[in-house]
Design a protein around this motif. Structure first.
Motif, PDB file in Angstrom:
ATOM      1  N   ARG A   1      -6.178   8.935   1.006  1.00 30.82           N
ATOM      2  CA  ARG A   1      -5.276   8.059   1.258  1.00 30.82           C
ATOM      3  C   ARG A   1      -5.878   6.865   0.492  1.00 30.82           C
ATOM      4  O   ARG A   1      -4.510   5.607  -0.037  1.00 30.82           O
ATOM      5  N   THR A   2      -6.944   6.888   0.287  1.00 30.11           N
ATOM      6  CA  THR A   2      -7.601   5.719  -0.859  1.00 30.11           C
ATOM      7  C   THR A   2      -7.671   6.238  -1.867  1.00 30.11           C
ATOM      8  O   THR A   2      -6.671   5.057  -3.281  1.00 30.11           O
TER       9      THR A   2
ATOM     10  N   ASN B   1       0.486  15.536  -4.385  1.00 34.19           N
ATOM     11  CA  ASN B   1       1.037  16.289  -4.587  1.00 34.19           C
ATOM     12  C   ASN B   1       0.984  16.599  -2.855  1.00 34.19           C
ATOM     13  O   ASN B   1       1.744  17.522  -2.380  1.00 34.19           O
ATOM     14  N   LEU B   2       1.495  15.668  -2.200  1.00 32.05           N
ATOM     15  CA  LEU B   2       1.596  15.637  -1.044  1.00 32.05           C
ATOM     16  C   LEU B   2       2.106  14.641   0.333  1.00 32.05           C
ATOM     17  O   LEU B   2       1.711  13.332  -0.411  1.00 32.05           O
ATOM     18  N   ILE B   3       2.185  14.625   1.179  1.00 29.34           N
ATOM     19  CA  ILE B   3       2.742  13.346   2.636  1.00 29.34           C
ATOM     20  C   ILE B   3       1.446  14.160   3.058  1.00 29.34           C
ATOM     21  O   ILE B   3       0.869  15.209   3.670  1.00 29.34           O
ATOM     22  N   ALA B   4       0.435  13.098   3.830  1.00 27.49           N
ATOM     23  CA  ALA B   4       0.127  13.035   4.922  1.00 27.49           C
ATOM     24  C   ALA B   4       0.372  12.266   5.897  1.00 27.49           C
ATOM     25  O   ALA B   4       1.060  10.907   6.106  1.00 27.49           O
TER      26      ALA B   4
ATOM     27  N   TYR C   1       1.704   7.086   7.852  1.00 24.62           N
ATOM     28  CA  TYR C   1       2.305   8.144   6.822  1.00 24.62           C
ATOM     29  C   TYR C   1       2.431   7.154   5.568  1.00 24.62           C
ATOM     30  O   TYR C   1       2.471   6.779   5.044  1.00 24.62           O
ATOM     31  N   PHE C   2       1.691   8.368   4.205  1.00 26.24           N
ATOM     32  CA  PHE C   2       2.577   8.544   2.940  1.00 26.24           C
ATOM     33  C   PHE C   2       2.279   9.658   2.490  1.00 26.24           C
ATOM     34  O   PHE C   2       2.018  10.298   2.747  1.00 26.24           O
TER      35      PHE C   2
ATOM     36  N   SER D   1       0.574  -1.318  -0.335  1.00 21.39           N
ATOM     37  CA  SER D   1       0.219   0.293  -0.296  1.00 21.39           C
ATOM     38  C   SER D   1       0.743   1.219  -0.140  1.00 21.39           C
ATOM     39  O   SER D   1       0.520   2.375  -0.577  1.00 21.39           O
ATOM     40  N   ALA D   2       2.752   0.958   0.530  1.00 17.50           N
ATOM     41  CA  ALA D   2       3.078   2.495   0.298  1.00 17.50           C
ATOM     42  C   ALA D   2       2.450   3.222   1.501  1.00 17.50           C
ATOM     43  O   ALA D   2       2.507   4.510   1.738  1.00 17.50           O
TER      44      ALA D   2
END
Length: 774
Positions: free
Chosen positions: A284-285, A166-169, A159-160, A141-142
């Motif tokens: 995330r999805t 275009n982001l890190i969450a 974290y992904f 799922s990375a």
């Protein structure tokens, strides 16, 4: 119609069987103390290394477009080519020492540096002892997750890095009381306002001449957020989501990052504004859907259990012995980790994965974090096509085009050649193409104009695997032809052998010789590596010319006159024009073998035997990336036992504080390649090596299990690709293929070599075809 339905069902069953790959997970029972224990995420541009601390969770942030410097000066050293005749004169007088000295005059500046973006600190302000810590990265799922219990209360974090958004969450759940701060090693300033941090700055150097950036962080929470100076404090929360975006002013290799820079402030603001309208679960999805469209194409099961071992990944690596189900799991995990890293680091147009992929914690990364194109950049993309990730190689296309633009000027300035283009040993985001060395470094790596000639093979492979003639005509062939035209003019007639074409000066990347008179040197004429690269390139251009309908007479004539391979007195393939010995017999580079792999023109049995002898002389101990290369070389020689033995060597545990012994590479606890220090190319070489052991497709024949070791006597794989535009799924038992399905891009007849028997199979485009196994 019914027969087609039955065949389709059987094909689906085979592919579904391959999908039973065990969950691919890196897992640890403590936070990272070192870079080599951290876990990477990336969306191809923005990346992070998650340490997962409980008191202070350190997360290093990177942007693949953040480099020092600016576009090159195309007029630099415009008279350097005047030294080439003098170097040739020295060489043909056998005065190699003088040639080495004169080579310094034909050197330009070194590359710029890839730099770290920022360091994020998430400090847990809650009190109490910590227990039950667990940290993991799911390759399926990375997504990274970690959890722990503090004072009896659970805390979980995810974290992904999303490409679609275009982001890190980051999402934190539990009893959340924390302080969030951004800092950086490069020039920066940070402002906190409401629930947002904004950091701006520039790469190290003159702010009027550097790439600028803007990092924005926003918190969404059910608790309270307090802004103070350069940090945010979250208190009384059960859930908190952090979004991070970044943009730089990089606007292309030939655009000044300030005067012609991209609107990084506006773009970052737009990126962050987008987060107002999404939830963490939605992002995330979207991220997982986007990622899995690439990752899920290939599944591998190497016998044994489908369960995830209970051992943490670092313990699994330490205890790896090449025996048992746990070993098969680690071998599969490493294979898929290479595919994961390529998806995560190579999705930015014209900006390929560099020596670090896109992850660094160092202000001054080892080897500048640059593009080293005497093997390393090429190796990054060896698994791209065979492991069904062709899209990840697209950044190479734009980068090579930029190299060609600059390389036309550099070829004229340094070599006096106005036709075609060339590139040297190193490059950077500005696509510098000059020979490096700064007029003071060793010619063995500085004075080498074959980078472009080698790198365009990646474009040719794109065509071979996809059969995309429009791509060949519009993208690959013009660049290949330009590199070949430079080589035509760089070759000269050997004054000591009538009619023979050689290069002079010549070097074999990073290697050194000892002449029969005892001189220890670097510069020579007619080095085998040069001849191998040019021979491979000319053959590819000739083949491409047939498709594109152009005249290839000049390349055909030159090909016939190239200095041939020779075998030394010890039975090895000579690396030098003369039968000289290597100063370091176990040297990490084996550039004179590129006609074996990644090339394919070395087919003569006597020369293959000489390649084998060369590898035996080199031995088994080497750097990480070189070990990855040797897996493929041994596999191409159909030596399954030795290919597997070298794969096991690649999976040697290297301590995260283990120093930089160049001849003892392996793998760090987080499965990143140990050169040492870290270089990502070994990961990619290892993944390609597994593919090469399972499938080879040279000269119009697809061979299944060409170098499958006895340890992998049973297995199933789906989605590997072969040249000609084929996708393969097959199972095997006791080393013999039992089931096989092939899907073709176009109608035609494929030639397969299965269980030692060659067969022809008629295929229809897009329709999985079951092969009758002999």
């Amino acid at each position: 119609m019914r027969r087609h339905a039955i065949l389709a069902f059987l094909a689906f069953t085979l592919i579904a069987t391959a999908q039973q790959q065990a969950p691919m997970t890196l897992q640890f029972d403590r936070p990272a103390d070192f870079f080599e224990e951290s876990l990477p995420i990336g969306n191809g541009k923005l990346g992070a290394l998650v340490y997962g601390g409980t008191d202070d969770n350190i997360i290093y942030l990177n942007d693949i477009t953040l480099w020092t410097g600016k576009p090159i000066d195309r007029s630099m050293d415009k008279d350097a080519h005047q030294w080439i005749p003098k170097i040739r004169e020295a060489l043909f007088n056998e005065d190699y020492e003088q040639a080495d000295k004169l080579q310094l005059h034909v050197q330009g500046p070194n590359s710029q540096y890839f730099q770290p973006l920022a360091t994020l600190h998430i400090k847990d302000l809650s009190l109490g002892a910590v227990s039950n810590y667990h940290r993991s990265l799911s390759l399926d799922s990375a997504v990274i997750s970690d959890r722990y219990v503090r004072n009896g209360l659970p805390v979980t974090r995810e974290y992904f890095a999303s490409s679609p958004d275009n982001l890190i969450a980051i999402r934190m759940r539990g009893n959340i009381n924390c302080r969030i701060a951004l800092t950086a090693q490069i020039p920066h300033q940070v402002k906190a306002h409401a629930a947002q941090l904004t950091m701006t700055g520039h790469a190290t150097g003159d702010p009027q001449q550097s790439i600028h950036y803007c990092t924005m962080l926003r918190v969404k929470t059910d608790g309270m957020v307090t802004a103070a100076d350069s940090s945010l404090t979250i208190s009384g929360a059960k859930e908190a989501v952090v979004y991070i975006v970044n943009e730089t002013s990089f606007n292309g290799f030939d655009k000044h990052p300030v005067a012609e820079g991209a609107d990084y402030l506006g773009k970052a603001t737009d990126d962050l504004w987008h987060t107002e309208n999404i939830t963490f679960d939605e992002a995330r999805t979207r991220h997982i859907t986007d990622y899995c469209q690439y990752y899920d194409r290939v599944k591998l099961k190497l016998g044994g259990s489908a369960d995830v071992p209970r051992l943490t990944t670092d313990r699994l690596l330490k205890e790896y012995t090449g025996q048992g189900d746990a070993s098969r799991y680690l071998e599969t995990l490493y294979f898929q980790y290479g595919r994961y890293l390529l998806i995560a680091s190579s999705r930015t147009p014209s900006v390929p994965a560099n020596l670090q992929g896109l992850w660094t914690t160092h202000l001054w990364s080892p080897w500048r974090g640059n593009y080293t194109i005497n093997i390393n950049l090429e190796e990054n993309y060896w698994p791209a096509f065979v492991a069904n990730l062709a899209e990840m190689a697209e950044p190479v296309d734009g980068f090579v085009n930029a190299l060609a633009e600059n390389g036309r000027y550099m070829s004229s300035n340094y070599y006096g050649i106005s036709r075609g283009w060339s590139a040297g040993h190193n490059s950077d985001i500005w696509a510098m193409a000059n020979p490096v060395g700064e007029k003071r470094e060793k010619p063995e790596w500085s004075n080498w104009p074959m980078g472009g000639a080698w790198l365009v093979e990646t474009l040719w492979e794109h065509y071979l695997f996809t059969g995309d003639e429009a791509y060949l005509r519009q993208v690959a062939f013009p660049l290949m032809k330009g590199a070949a035209d430079f080589c035509l003019d760089w070759l000269i007639e050997n004054p000591k052998q009538d009619g023979e074409l050689i290069t002079a000066p010549s070097t074999s990347p990073e290697n050194e010789y000892v002449t029969d008179r005892g001189y220890h040197g670097m510069t020579c004429y007619g080095g085998t590596a040069d001849m191998a690269i040019i021979r491979e390139l000319f053959q590819n251009v000739i083949a491409a010319s047939k498709v594109c309908g152009t005249n290839a007479t000049a390349y055909k004539n030159a090909l016939k006159r190239l200095h041939p391979y020779t075998v030394g007195k010890e039975g090895d393939l000579n690396e030098w024009y003369h039968d000289w010995r290597d100063y370091d017999p176990h040297h990490r580079h084996q550039s004179h073998l590129i006609g074996l792999y990644p090339g394919s023109h070395l087919t003569d049995p006597a020369l293959l035997k000489a390649c084998e002898q060369t590898l035996l002389q080199k031995g088994d101990e080497s750097t990480g990336w070189s070990t990855g290369w040797r897996i493929n070389l041994w596999a191409r020689l159909h030596n399954a036992a030795q290919a597997y033995h070298i794969y096991q060597k690649l999976l040697t545990y290297i301590s995260p504080s283990g120093g930089t012994n160049y001849h003892h590479g392996g793998t760090y606890p987080n499965l990143m390649d140990a050169h040492p220090p870290f270089q990502i190319d070994g990961n990619f070489g290892g993944t390609a090596g597994v593919c090469e052991m399972l499938v080879q497709s040279q000269h119009g024949v697809i061979e299944l299990l060409p170098a499958c070791p006895t340890a992998w006597s049973d297995g199933t794989v789906s989605g590997l690709c072969a040249r000609g535009g084929y996708e393969l799924s097959f199972s095997w038992h006791d080393g013999k293929v039992t089931e096989c399905t092939v899907k073709a891009r176009r109608n035609g007849i494929a030639t397969l070599l299965v269980n030692g028997k060659e067969m022809k199979q008629k295929l229809k485009a897009g329709l999985p075809t079951i092969i009758n196994i002999p």
